[in-house]
Every structure is written in C-alpha cells, then in structure tokens.
Design an enzyme around this catalytic site. Sequence first.
Site, short mmCIF file in Angstrom:
data_model
loop_
_atom_site.label_atom_id
_atom_site.label_comp_id
_atom_site.label_asym_id
_atom_site.label_seq_id
_atom_site.Cartn_x
_atom_site.Cartn_y
_atom_site.Cartn_z
N CYS A 115 0.65 -1.18 -0.02
CA CYS A 115 -0.05 0.09 0.04
C CYS A 115 1.01 1.43 0.08
O CYS A 115 1.53 1.43 -0.77
CB CYS A 115 -1.03 0.02 1.13
SG CYS A 115 -2.30 1.08 1.02
N HIS A 135 0.38 1.45 -3.46
CA HIS A 135 -0.85 2.10 -3.80
C HIS A 135 -0.81 3.33 -4.63
O HIS A 135 0.35 4.04 -4.40
CB HIS A 135 -1.61 2.57 -2.29
CG HIS A 135 -2.93 2.87 -2.53
ND1 HIS A 135 -3.35 4.14 -2.66
CD2 HIS A 135 -4.14 2.31 -2.05
CE1 HIS A 135 -4.76 4.40 -2.77
NE2 HIS A 135 -5.10 3.14 -2.40
#
Length: 199
Positions: A115, A135
């Site tokens: 992420c 991410h």
Amino acid sequence: MHSKDTGIFVMEKRALVILAPGAEEMETVISTDVLRRAKINVTLAGLDSAEPVICSRNVCIVPDMSLDDAVLRGPYDIVVLPGGLGGSKRLADSEKVKSVLISQESAGGFVAAVCAAPSALLSHGISKGKQITSHPCVKKELEASGQYSYSEARVVRDGTVITSRGPGSCFEFALAIVTALVGEEVAKEIAGPMMLPTV
C-alpha cells in the site's frame, strides 16, 4: 525443527511485522495470518510499545511485543511493513524503523511493503534501483524520486524486496512472501483451504 519425513533439521523462518498507529488493519492481519498458516514464526511488533494500536479504521490490534523488544530477538528472514497513510508516515519518520531496515538490507534479508508503506523504503533509502509497486496515492512520490522502477502489477518481487498495492492485493502479497521464504508448494497448500486462487 526436524522434518518428520526426512529427519533433516529445518531452520524455522521468522518474520517481523511492524505495526504503527494508523496502519491498514487488513494488511496487518492478512499478512500475519497467512504467514502463520505457512508455519512462519511471525512477531507482530508495536512501533512505539506493546500497547494496543489503533489502526486506520479504528480497529484495535494488540502487538506481540514492542519493536525494541522484537529487535533484540532478531534476526528475521523478512521485515514486513503494512500500509495505511497514517501508519506509513510513522514508519517513514521512524529512526527505529530506519535502523531495522538498513540492518535487514545489509544482511541480505527480505523486506516487504504494501500500500503506502513503500514510501518508508524511499524515506530510509532502502532497495534503491529495484522494481516496486504501491498504492496509487504514493506512486508520484516514488516515481519522482528516481530511485525505483515503478510497476502497476499487483505484487512485485525484485530480488529480496516484495511490494504490493493495497488491501485487495494483500492475500497475493502474503502468498508471495510465503513463496519467497518456504516455497511455492507451501503457498499452494495454504491457498486452497482459504478458497483463494492457486498461486
């Protein structure tokens, strides 16, 4: 431990998952759970202490111990950084995390981040020149640094660094770690009962 089938001594693999306030709870729990299913010894270490940690969606997770104590029990085969914007910022700002990551990289051990947590790799100068993903919210920061080759793949492994995109790719991320540490066959064995696509 000894393998019952062969009688050969097998060194247990060990993982350190660092839990910071504001971490993405799915990424923390899925990574820890899947690795433990693969019989990897996982230490979930609180960045600041062993006290309960409030994560990004107000889920409270109790670490096994503090990061300070976990470091004393090292070394580890892999250091795992869950994402979440708040947690990732704390990881990126932490001198303790910097020390752990530099030591891990110097020893040739694995480092994994999911992420927004790859931003902590950038902050601490880890895995320069490697191909990574993240991410989308931190993509520009990583690309602008010129330190990495950026990929849109859901999970990327480049040597000893493993990165992934977010909560929805976290099972794949964890299985990639399992594959790296104990092999693809083990990853397939544990994916089946979880009703995941085989790797």
